[in-house]
Design a protein around this motif. Structure first.
Motif, PDB file in Angstrom:
ATOM      1  N   THR A 131      24.382 -35.283 -52.960  1.00 35.48           N
ATOM      2  CA  THR A 131      25.405 -34.344 -53.410  1.00 35.48           C
ATOM      3  C   THR A 131      25.489 -33.093 -52.546  1.00 35.48           C
ATOM      4  OG1 THR A 131      23.806 -33.510 -55.030  1.00 35.48           O
ATOM      5  CG2 THR A 131      25.432 -35.077 -55.812  1.00 35.48           C
ATOM      6  N   SER A 191      22.474 -38.058 -56.718  1.00 36.73           N
ATOM      7  CA  SER A 191      22.123 -36.746 -57.252  1.00 36.73           C
ATOM      8  C   SER A 191      20.609 -36.591 -57.078  1.00 36.73           C
ATOM      9  CB  SER A 191      22.543 -36.639 -58.708  1.00 36.73           C
ATOM     10  OG  SER A 191      22.293 -35.346 -59.218  1.00 36.73           O
ATOM     11  N   SER A 230      20.820 -22.618 -63.725  1.00 28.77           N
ATOM     12  CA  SER A 230      20.304 -23.990 -63.758  1.00 28.77           C
ATOM     13  C   SER A 230      19.571 -24.282 -65.059  1.00 28.77           C
ATOM     14  CB  SER A 230      19.378 -24.239 -62.563  1.00 28.77           C
ATOM     15  OG  SER A 230      18.245 -23.389 -62.609  1.00 28.77           O
ATOM     16  N   HIS A 233      22.781 -24.772 -67.695  1.00 28.24           N
ATOM     17  CA  HIS A 233      23.921 -25.631 -67.422  1.00 28.24           C
ATOM     18  C   HIS A 233      23.508 -27.089 -67.241  1.00 28.24           C
ATOM     19  CE1 HIS A 233      25.850 -21.761 -66.861  1.00 28.24           C
ATOM     20  NE2 HIS A 233      27.014 -22.370 -66.834  1.00 28.24           N
ATOM     21  N   TRP A 235      23.079 -30.890 -65.755  1.00 25.62           N
ATOM     22  CA  TRP A 235      22.719 -31.544 -64.514  1.00 25.62           C
ATOM     23  C   TRP A 235      22.702 -33.053 -64.750  1.00 25.62           C
ATOM     24  CZ3 TRP A 235      21.362 -28.827 -59.966  1.00 25.62           C
ATOM     25  CH2 TRP A 235      21.337 -27.443 -60.116  1.00 25.62           C
ATOM     26  N   ASP A 236      22.641 -33.796 -63.652  1.00 25.78           N
ATOM     27  CA  ASP A 236      22.472 -35.234 -63.770  1.00 25.78           C
ATOM     28  C   ASP A 236      21.450 -35.708 -62.743  1.00 25.78           C
ATOM     29  OD1 ASP A 236      23.824 -35.179 -61.338  1.00 25.78           O
ATOM     30  OD2 ASP A 236      25.699 -35.926 -62.155  1.00 25.78           O
ATOM     31  N   THR A 264      25.162 -41.848 -60.103  1.00 26.86           N
ATOM     32  CA  THR A 264      24.296 -41.115 -61.027  1.00 26.86           C
ATOM     33  C   THR A 264      24.137 -41.928 -62.305  1.00 26.86           C
ATOM     34  OG1 THR A 264      26.048 -39.896 -62.185  1.00 26.86           O
ATOM     35  CG2 THR A 264      25.220 -38.937 -60.128  1.00 26.86           C
ATOM     36  N   VAL A 268      23.842 -36.484 -68.952  1.00 26.94           N
ATOM     37  CA  VAL A 268      23.573 -35.143 -68.451  1.00 26.94           C
ATOM     38  C   VAL A 268      22.502 -34.474 -69.302  1.00 26.94           C
ATOM     39  CG1 VAL A 268      25.873 -34.815 -67.449  1.00 26.94           C
ATOM     40  CG2 VAL A 268      25.455 -34.172 -69.843  1.00 26.94           C
ATOM     41  N   THR A 270      20.092 -30.422 -69.633  1.00 31.25           N
ATOM     42  CA  THR A 270      19.790 -29.085 -69.138  1.00 31.25           C
ATOM     43  C   THR A 270      18.312 -29.030 -68.797  1.00 31.25           C
ATOM     44  OG1 THR A 270      19.246 -28.185 -71.317  1.00 31.25           O
ATOM     45  CG2 THR A 270      21.559 -28.042 -70.621  1.00 31.25           C
ATOM     46  N   TRP A 271      17.945 -28.170 -67.870  1.00 34.64           N
ATOM     47  CA  TRP A 271      16.523 -28.027 -67.539  1.00 34.64           C
ATOM     48  C   TRP A 271      15.758 -27.452 -68.735  1.00 34.64           C
ATOM     49  CZ3 TRP A 271      14.473 -30.784 -64.101  1.00 34.64           C
ATOM     50  CH2 TRP A 271      15.191 -31.145 -62.955  1.00 34.64           C
ATOM     51  N   THR A 331      13.020 -27.693 -55.009  1.00 33.57           N
ATOM     52  CA  THR A 331      13.342 -27.705 -56.436  1.00 33.57           C
ATOM     53  C   THR A 331      13.447 -26.299 -57.028  1.00 33.57           C
ATOM     54  OG1 THR A 331      10.972 -27.955 -56.934  1.00 33.57           O
ATOM     55  CG2 THR A 331      12.300 -29.961 -56.870  1.00 33.57           C
TER      56      THR A 331
END
Length: 332
Positions: A131, A191, A230, A233, A235-236, A264, A268, A270-271, A331
């Protein structure tokens, strides 16, 4: 009636000990693999680790594809056998111009070793990227603050960003070579990849797991080291097994030829959500993210090599070095 494949395909996986390399080796050797039965050759820069399913490989070579002479010497005699190239290799540097130079050289060396001969059998090249194609060179400090990435969800036909990107360079090499040397190709944009390997710089899940184990061993708080955006929001991720199946499908499907595909898992997270899961799995206290709490995980982990060595010894783990299996810079 079903007929045997008159020309059994021979795959060359470059970067075979990475997360997708392991998954692809196993997927190609399944009796149900599309286009099979496959003969599978593997290449990496170092000898196979003891945990690798080496019985799945028909041939294995360890050499640096950046070395043109060595690459030509080893691969040229195989050009009349190899029908499919799966390119998973990756050299990672902070400066994107270096990434372009080194990764382009490696891919060109392999293609130039497999295609010049009139007896060359190469019919398809599978190129794995990611990505960053849509985000730009986010790790290069000279341009990262200037980037204006595409808005997610990313679409394969988005135009290229006006920044140097080694993914673009690799795509251009494959497209140009395929036109002149009569093979097709497919591009696979992943991803964050999750999978099993101790030879993958971008093995994020392994990085977080090692971090959690060190925090538990030393009684440190398990702090998230990203940012508020991050943390909150969506992520995938891309499972290595899914990537392997998509790449095999693309090599055997006519309508997939010369196309680019995102890949992907489709769900989805979130962290913040994942951090709770990791906290439970590794039995460490969950710590709510606080953007006022300045924390540099790269600096925090730079002297933890001996701690990891103790954890490995105490738990009888496969012997690894901290710097070989984690990617805290990538990361962060």
């Amino acid at each position: 009636m079903e007929q045997d494949n008159p020309k059994p395909p021979v795959a060359l996986i470059v970067g075979v000990t990475g997360m997708v390399g392991v998954a692809l080796t196993e997927a190609l050797k399944k009796p149900t693999a599309l286009g099979g039965p496959w003969t599978v050759y593997g290449v990496s820069r170092r000898p196979l680790p003891t945990w690798f399913p080496s019985s799945q490989l028909d041939k294995y070579f360890f050499f640096d594809t950046f070395n043109q002479e060595t690459t030509h010497k080893i691969l040229s005699p195989l050009s009349s056998k190899i029908t499919h190239l799966f390119w998973l290799a990756l050299q990672v540097h902070e400066i994107e111009e270096v990434n372009v130079s080194q990764n382009s050289t490696m891919l060109s060396n392999v293609l130039n070793s497999l295609t010049p001969s009139p007896n060359s059998k190469l019919s398809h090249v599978t190129l794995q990227t990611g990505t960053k194609h849509y985000m730009g060179p986010i790790f290069d400090p000279t341009v990262s603050t200037q980037l204006v990435p595409h808005d997610p969800p990313f679409k394969e036909d988005y135009p290229r960003l006006p920044f140097i990107n080694f993914y673009y360079a690799l795509e251009d090499i494959v497209a140009a070579s395929s036109y002149s040397k009569s093979f097709t190709y497919s591009i696979h944009r992943a991803s964050i990849i999750i999978g099993a390997s101790t030879r993958s710089y971008y093995n994020a899940l392994l990085t977080f797991s090692v971090y959690a184990l060190i925090c538990k061993h030393e009684n440190y708080p398990f702090r998230y080291y990203g940012n508020k955006h991050s943390w909150e929001h969506f992520w995938d991720v891309s499972d290595a097994n899914l990537l392997a199946e998509q790449q095999i499908w693309a090599t055997t499907t006519e309508k997939a030829k010369n196309q680019a595909f995102n890949c992907t898992n489709g769900d989805v997270f979130t962290w913040k959500m994942l951090w709770r899961v990791l906290s439970d799995v590794f039995d460490v206290e969950f710590v709510e993210f606080n953007e006022k709490d300045e924390f540099d995980c790269v600096d925090f982990m730079k002297d933890k090599g001996q701690v990891w060595d103790k954890i490995v010894e105490e738990n009888g783990l496969y012997e690894t070095k901290l710097e070989e299996i984690t990617c805290f810079g990538a990361t962060s």
